[in-house]
Design an enzyme around this catalytic site. Structure first.
Site, PDB file in Angstrom:
ATOM      1  N   GLY A 295       0.652  -1.390  -0.221  1.00 22.67           N
ATOM      2  CA  GLY A 295      -0.045   0.159   0.290  1.00 22.67           C
ATOM      3  C   GLY A 295       0.529   1.193  -0.115  1.00 22.67           C
ATOM      4  O   GLY A 295       0.309   2.289   0.659  1.00 22.67           O
ATOM      5  N   LYS A 296       1.764   1.647  -0.457  1.00 25.94           N
ATOM      6  CA  LYS A 296       3.547   2.107  -0.648  1.00 25.94           C
ATOM      7  C   LYS A 296       2.495   3.031  -1.423  1.00 25.94           C
ATOM      8  O   LYS A 296       3.290   4.341  -1.624  1.00 25.94           O
ATOM      9  CB  LYS A 296       4.489   1.901   0.050  1.00 25.94           C
ATOM     10  CG  LYS A 296       4.542   1.259   1.866  1.00 25.94           C
ATOM     11  CD  LYS A 296       5.757   0.685   1.672  1.00 25.94           C
ATOM     12  CE  LYS A 296       5.896   0.105   3.294  1.00 25.94           C
ATOM     13  NZ  LYS A 296       6.818  -0.480   3.056  1.00 25.94           N
ATOM     14  N   VAL A 297       3.090   2.406  -2.866  1.00 32.90           N
ATOM     15  CA  VAL A 297       3.104   2.862  -3.799  1.00 32.90           C
ATOM     16  C   VAL A 297       1.763   2.135  -5.200  1.00 32.90           C
ATOM     17  O   VAL A 297       2.055   1.318  -5.260  1.00 32.90           O
ATOM     18  CB  VAL A 297       4.768   2.551  -4.817  1.00 32.90           C
ATOM     19  CG1 VAL A 297       5.080   2.531  -6.056  1.00 32.90           C
ATOM     20  CG2 VAL A 297       6.337   3.418  -3.960  1.00 32.90           C
TER      21      VAL A 297
END
Ligand code: NAD
Length: 340
Positions: A295-297
Site C-alpha cells: 500500500g505504499k506505491v
C-alpha cells in the site's frame, strides 16, 4: 609516499546544466534493458515535475556526494526540482557538510596499499580518498553546534537546519546542499543521523556533559514530521537513489498517515536507481511493484533502474533540467509547515 602525494586530484562535481541528455534519453527509449528503463524513469520524473499537485521526495543512499553527484542535488534544490530530502548521514554530514567546511574528496585507486593509507589517516571509498583528520574537524563542528543549542531532543531535520544556519553565519559552503536547503526552507531528514560523522560529534557532546541535560535526536519526531508533510500534500512522487533506510522511511509515511486516521494517496510516482537485486528479499532491491502490495506505491508510474548511480543520475537529472518543466514549480518551503 606522503599524505600529500595521495590527496592531489580533487573529485569534481557533475554539472547537469553543462550538457543536454535529452537526445540520448530519447534514443534509449527505442532500446532495451536498463537503457530503456532509464529512459522511462527520466520521463516519469519529468511527469512529476509537470504535475502541479505533486510534491517530490528525493531519497539518497550510498556514497553519492563524495563521488561527484553533490552539485546535481544542489541544482535540483535551487531550481525547485525537489521538495524534501530523506538521506543517510554519510551524504549530508560526512560528505556535504564536510565539503562546506572547505574540505575535499580526492581521486584514488582500489589497488592502494590500505595499510599505508591507515597509517597516514586516509580513508578510502573504493577509488576515492578522504583525509581522516579533516573528518575529525567535521565531527567536532557537529559537537560545537550541539553545545550551542538548548539541551532538548531535536528531529534530525531541526538539527540539520542549525547546520545550515552555521554555514550561512560563517559564510561557508557556496554549493552546499545543507546550506541551500536551509535558505530555501526545504526539509532534510536523516532518520539514522547518528550513523555518520554526526554520531561522533553527538557522542562527544553527550559524553562531555555527563549527567547534565544534553542535545539528542528524536527519530520518531522525524517520522511524524515527514508524515505531516505527506498529509498536507495531494500527491507525492519518490525519486530514490540507492536503497537503505531513506527508501523505506519515505515509502512508509503512507502507512503512518493511515495509522493517524488520515486518508492519503499512495505515492503516485516512484523511481529507484539501484544496484541491488530483488532475489534476496532485501529492502534495497525490492521492486516498486512489490511496494504496491504494502500500500505504499501506486501502480502505473513506477520504474526501477538497475544501474550504478554515478552513471544514471546525471543522465536522468539533465533530461529533466533541460525539459524545463520545473520552471512552473514554486519552492514549497515545507520547513514553514513544520516550524509553526
Ligand atoms: N557510504 C559511506 O561511505 C558511509 C560512511 C559513513 C557512514 N555511513 C553510514 O552507513 C549507513 C548505511 O549507508 P548506505 O545506506 O549508504 O549503505 P549502502 O552503501 O549499503 O547503500 C544502500 C543500498 O543503496 C544501493 N546503492 C548504494 N550505492 C549505490 C550506487 N552508487 N548506485 C546504485 N545503488 C547504490 C545499494 O543497493 C545498497 O545496498 C548509513 O547510516 C550511512 O550514514 C556510510
Amino acid at each position: 609516499m606522503e599524505k600529500k602525494d595521495y590527496l592531489k586530484k580533487e573529485i569534481k562535481h557533475v554539472d547537469i546544466k553543462s550538457f543536454n541528455s535529452i537526445p540520448i534519453i530519447e534514443q534509449f527509449e527505442g532500446t532495451a534493458f536498463q537503457a530503456r528503463n532509464l529512459s522511462r524513469a527520466a520521463k516519469i520524473y519529468d511527469k512529476m515535475l509537470s504535475d502541479e499537485n505533486c510534491s517530490i521526495i528525493l531519497c539518497l543512499a550510498g556514497s553519492l556526494f563524495s563521488a561527484g553527484l553533490k552539485k546535481i542535488v544542489y541544482d535540483m534544490i535551487d531550481n525547485n526540482m525537489v521538495d524534501m530530502i530523506v538521506s543517510t548521514g554519510a551524504i549530508i554530514v560526512d560528505q556535504d557538510f564536510f565539503e562546506a567546511l572547505g574540505f575535499k574528496h580526492f581521486q584514488g585507486t582500489p589497488q592502494s596499499d590500505d595499510n599505508e593509507l591507515m597509517e597516514l589517516m586516509i580513508d578510502r571509498i573504493y577509488d576515492t580518498y578522504i583525509d581522516e583528520e579533516h573528518l575529525r574537524v567535521c565531527d567536532m563542528t557537529i559537537s560545537e553546534i550541539a553545545d550551542s543549542l538548548e539541551a532538548v531532543p531535536y528531529s534530525s531535520r531541526e538539527f540539520i537546519k542549525f547546520m545550515g544556519k552555521y554555514l550561512e553565519e560563517k559564510n561557508k559552503g557556496n554549493e552546499s546542499v545543507v546550506r541551500i536547503a536551509y535558505e530555501k526552507k526545504l526539509p532534510i531528514f536523516v532518520p539514522a543521523f547518528s550513523d555518520s560523522s554526526a554520531g561522533f560529534g553527538l557522542v562527544y557532546h553527550q559524553w562531555k556533559l555527563k549527567n547534565k541535560p544534553k542535545v539528542s535526536i528524536d527519530s520518531a519526531k522525524d517520522f511524524l514530521e515527514l508524515t505531516k508533510i505527506k498529509v498536507s500534500c495531494k500527491e507525492t512522487g519518490l525519486l530514490m537513489i540507492g536503497g537503505g533506510v531513506p527508501k523505506n522511511f519515505a515509502q512508509d509515511v503512507t502507512v503512518a498517515a493511515e495509522i493517524l486516521g488520515k486518508e492519503v494517496n499512495m505515492h503516485k510516482y516512484a523511481i529507484q536507481i539501484t544496484v541491488a537485486d530483488e532475489r534476496d528479499g532485501g529492502l534495497s532491491g525490492s521492486t516498486l511493484k512489490e511496494a504496491h502490495s504494502w500500500g505504499k506505491v501506486d501502480e502505473g508510474s513506477e520504474q526501477m533502474v538497475f544501474s550504478e548511480a554515478t552513471i544514471a543520475l546525471p543522465l536522468l537529472a539533465s533530461y529533466a533540467y533541460h525539459k524545463a518543466n520545473w520552471k512552473n514549480r514554486k519552492d514549497k518551503k515545507f520547513n514553514n509547515l513544520l516550524d509553526k
